[in-house]
Design a protein around this motif. Structure first.
Motif, PDB file in Angstrom:
ATOM      1  N   SER A 108     -17.168  28.778  -3.096  1.00 11.43           N
ATOM      2  CA  SER A 108     -15.468  28.772  -2.581  1.00 11.43           C
ATOM      3  C   SER A 108     -15.151  29.985  -2.676  1.00 11.43           C
ATOM      4  O   SER A 108     -14.553  31.026  -1.611  1.00 11.43           O
ATOM      5  N   GLN A 109     -14.959  31.015  -3.899  1.00 11.71           N
ATOM      6  CA  GLN A 109     -15.224  32.646  -3.988  1.00 11.71           C
ATOM      7  C   GLN A 109     -15.812  33.531  -2.995  1.00 11.71           C
ATOM      8  O   GLN A 109     -15.622  34.056  -2.070  1.00 11.71           O
ATOM      9  N   ARG A 118     -14.371  32.640   0.640  1.00 15.81           N
ATOM     10  CA  ARG A 118     -12.816  33.541   0.323  1.00 15.81           C
ATOM     11  C   ARG A 118     -12.651  35.329   0.815  1.00 15.81           C
ATOM     12  O   ARG A 118     -12.227  35.726   1.684  1.00 15.81           O
ATOM     13  N   MET A 119     -14.192  35.381   0.282  1.00 22.06           N
ATOM     14  CA  MET A 119     -14.307  36.960   0.047  1.00 22.06           C
ATOM     15  C   MET A 119     -14.786  37.908   1.780  1.00 22.06           C
ATOM     16  O   MET A 119     -14.638  38.761   1.565  1.00 22.06           O
ATOM     17  N   MET A 120     -15.553  36.673   1.943  1.00 22.77           N
ATOM     18  CA  MET A 120     -15.735  37.167   3.754  1.00 22.77           C
ATOM     19  C   MET A 120     -14.193  37.685   4.636  1.00 22.77           C
ATOM     20  O   MET A 120     -14.421  38.077   5.371  1.00 22.77           O
ATOM     21  N   PHE A 121     -13.459  36.957   3.937  1.00 20.68           N
ATOM     22  CA  PHE A 121     -12.078  36.964   4.740  1.00 20.68           C
ATOM     23  C   PHE A 121     -11.508  37.295   3.973  1.00 20.68           C
ATOM     24  O   PHE A 121      -9.797  37.670   4.454  1.00 20.68           O
ATOM     25  N   TYR A 122     -11.677  38.029   2.836  1.00 19.27           N
ATOM     26  CA  TYR A 122     -10.532  39.137   2.264  1.00 19.27           C
ATOM     27  C   TYR A 122      -9.508  37.987   1.577  1.00 19.27           C
ATOM     28  O   TYR A 122      -8.721  38.581   1.229  1.00 19.27           O
ATOM     29  N   VAL A 123      -9.226  37.401   0.855  1.00 19.95           N
ATOM     30  CA  VAL A 123      -8.559  36.422   0.635  1.00 19.95           C
ATOM     31  C   VAL A 123      -8.398  35.773  -1.253  1.00 19.95           C
ATOM     32  O   VAL A 123      -8.495  34.712  -2.016  1.00 19.95           O
ATOM     33  N   MET A 124      -9.212  36.677  -1.967  1.00 17.86           N
ATOM     34  CA  MET A 124      -9.500  37.173  -3.458  1.00 17.86           C
ATOM     35  C   MET A 124      -8.311  37.593  -4.103  1.00 17.86           C
ATOM     36  O   MET A 124      -7.881  37.959  -3.752  1.00 17.86           O
ATOM     37  N   ARG A 125      -7.984  36.806  -4.849  1.00 15.59           N
ATOM     38  CA  ARG A 125      -6.788  36.979  -5.973  1.00 15.59           C
ATOM     39  C   ARG A 125      -7.452  38.400  -6.756  1.00 15.59           C
ATOM     40  O   ARG A 125      -8.058  38.435  -7.556  1.00 15.59           O
ATOM     41  N   PRO A 126      -5.799  38.901  -7.076  1.00 16.96           N
ATOM     42  CA  PRO A 126      -6.232  39.868  -8.500  1.00 16.96           C
ATOM     43  C   PRO A 126      -7.555  40.056  -9.617  1.00 16.96           C
ATOM     44  O   PRO A 126      -7.779  40.356  -9.781  1.00 16.96           O
ATOM     45  N   ASN A 127      -6.481  38.730  -9.664  1.00 16.06           N
ATOM     46  CA  ASN A 127      -7.270  38.262 -11.581  1.00 16.06           C
ATOM     47  C   ASN A 127      -8.622  37.612 -11.728  1.00 16.06           C
ATOM     48  O   ASN A 127      -9.553  37.625 -13.072  1.00 16.06           O
ATOM     49  N   GLU A 128      -9.040  37.062 -10.155  1.00 15.65           N
ATOM     50  CA  GLU A 128     -10.380  36.927  -9.982  1.00 15.65           C
ATOM     51  C   GLU A 128     -11.147  38.210 -10.150  1.00 15.65           C
ATOM     52  O   GLU A 128     -12.210  38.096 -10.095  1.00 15.65           O
ATOM     53  N   THR A 129     -11.020  39.053  -9.317  1.00  8.63           N
ATOM     54  CA  THR A 129     -11.661  40.064  -8.958  1.00  8.63           C
ATOM     55  C   THR A 129     -11.231  41.448  -9.608  1.00  8.63           C
ATOM     56  O   THR A 129     -11.337  42.671  -9.460  1.00  8.63           O
TER      57      THR A 129
END
Length: 445
Positions: free
Chosen positions: A13-14, A17-28
């Motif tokens: 999932s990550q 999502r990271m390929m489309f820049y939709v990671m959340r601040p609290n997980e990165t």
């Protein structure tokens, strides 16, 4: 960033999502630079998956692949070359940033604040816009960036066609962030900004509706890669197209885009792809009279010459008709397959080198890098049908056997050592005979 043995793996999932820049601040968000995962390295399976998906979609929609084998091999070769310096030292973009942070920072923003995360997202993207724009407007920077634009195809493999020198100027445009943004936060966004730009290199995605107003999309980036006059020096965005709209460099896709450089280089030689514009600049520098004119050759636009505006004259850009035929290799199909097989085998050793570099001596790393460059050069010669291709390929196969014999290259599966030796011995015999035949033919002539 973390050493290979301490890497924090991303979930599927990550990874998506990271390929489309939709990671959340609290997980990165990470307190130290050492905790930041190497997201780019972990993106390799997602690069491959998206390229395969693009192949399937293109075949279904158009009845053909999204590009050509020779061009794709050259694009991936450029990506391979661009990563080689990182085997010996940390990225200049990170090293320079850390130096400024440790010696000149003015404010320390909290590393775990969502506000810091989003501010850095905007700051890195704005820095990328200005770096990218200057890479088109300053000749010495264009000498590196032109590598990325040299492909006459436009597909996901084109995204991997990167310059080995580009990072030596890009760091300048991110430096102001080091006055207040912690390196760990910067390192995250530097990677995500790069990863986002992978998926926009495709023709299988058309218009994305309202998203076109805010985001950089495949449609916008197709314009950027075009050599049509209306495409030149447009759409520099990384993630957000708002910067182009704000600074007057936006252009929508409205005509068929013809890709590549305004003056195609017509080669698959990876060294020419990387360095040909530097050679051109060297010649132009000495041929241009006057100190200030020589200075301008380096720091004005690629189209400049004495008596012209800083960026040259748009009317001198060659017109395109829409019927241009991309340069293709004249090599037989079986030879292209042979080149692809040799390339795939080299990639296995290449990935193994990055995975185990901490356990390798500097001598082994250096010898492997030389072998990778020799392999890519030989493949380029074969695809270009250069007269010395047989000699270079014979030498490369001999080098491979020597590196294996002295333990600098080892098959991942030890039981494959003997089959490898047999295969490369056959290659040496074949290419050796070709070399001798060509030499004898040349002497008789």
């Amino acid at each position: 960033m973390k050493s290979p043995e301490a890497q924090q793996d991303v979930s599927v999932s990550q990874g998506i999502r990271m390929m489309f820049y939709v990671m959340r601040p609290n997980e990165t968000s990470f307190q130290t630079l050492e905790e930041v995962p190497d997201y780019v390295k972990q993106a390799t399976p997602f690069f491959i998956s998206l390229m395969l998906l693009e192949l399937v979609v293109s075949w279904i929609r158009k009845g053909k692949p999204p590009g050509r084998l020779d061009d794709a091999l050259t694009s991936i070769s450029a990506g391979v070359v661009s990563r080689l310096p990182s085997l010996f030292s940390r990225s200049v973009e990170l090293t320079s940033y850390i130096y400024i942070w440790e010696n000149y920072r003015l404010v320390i923003l909290p590393w775990d604040s969502p506000w810091t995360w989003y501010l850095t997202f905007l700051g890195v993207d704005l820095g990328y816009y200005w770096f990218h724009r200057m890479a088109h407007e300053v000749n010495i920077m264009w000498a590196a960036h032109q590598t990325h634009h040299s492909s006459e195809d436009y597909n996901l493999s084109t995204a991997l066609r990167q310059s080995v020198f580009q990072i030596y100027t890009s760091w300048i445009f991110y430096s102001p962030l080091a006055l207040f943004v912690p390196p760990s936060v910067y390192a995250v966004h530097l990677q995500f900004n790069l990863l986002y730009q992978f998926w926009i290199h495709t023709e299988v995605i058309d218009n994305l509706g309202p998203l076109e107003l805010i985001l950089n999309t495949p449609s916008h980036h197709r314009v950027h890669h075009g050599r049509n006059r209306y495409c030149i020096d447009k759409n520099y965005a990384g993630t957000l197209i708002i910067w182009d709209r704000m600074f007057g460099t936006f252009e929508p896709e409205n005509k068929k885009v013809i890709y590549g450089l305004t003056h195609p280089i017509n080669t698959f030689d990876p060294l020419k792809v990387q360095f040909h514009h530097l050679a051109y600049m060297w010649t132009a520098f000495w041929a241009t009279p006057g100190f200030f004119n020589k200075f301008s050759v380096i720091f004005k636009g690629p189209g400049w010459s004495p008596g012209k505006p800083r960026l040259g004259l748009s009317e001198e850009i060659p017109e395109v008709t829409g019927d241009e035929v991309p340069f293709s290799s004249s090599a037989p199909y079986l030879l292209k397959i042979y080149a692809a097989v040799q390339f795939a085998m080299m990639l296995v050793f290449y990935e193994d080198t990055f995975a185990d570099k901490a356990a390798m001596t500097q001598v082994t790393l250096l010898l492997r890098v030389c072998f990778f460059i020799l392999t890519l050069t030989s493949i380029g010669f074969l695809l270009d049908q250069r007269p010395k291709a047989a000699v270079v390929e014979t030498s490369r196969c001999l080098v491979f056997l020597m590196l294996c014999r002295f333990g600098h290259l080892k098959p991942l599966v030890p039981s494959l050592s003997f089959p490898f030796e047999v295969f490369f011995s056959i290659c040496i015999a074949f290419w050796g005979v070709r070399s001798i035949t060509q030499l004898a033919s040349g002497l008789w002539k």
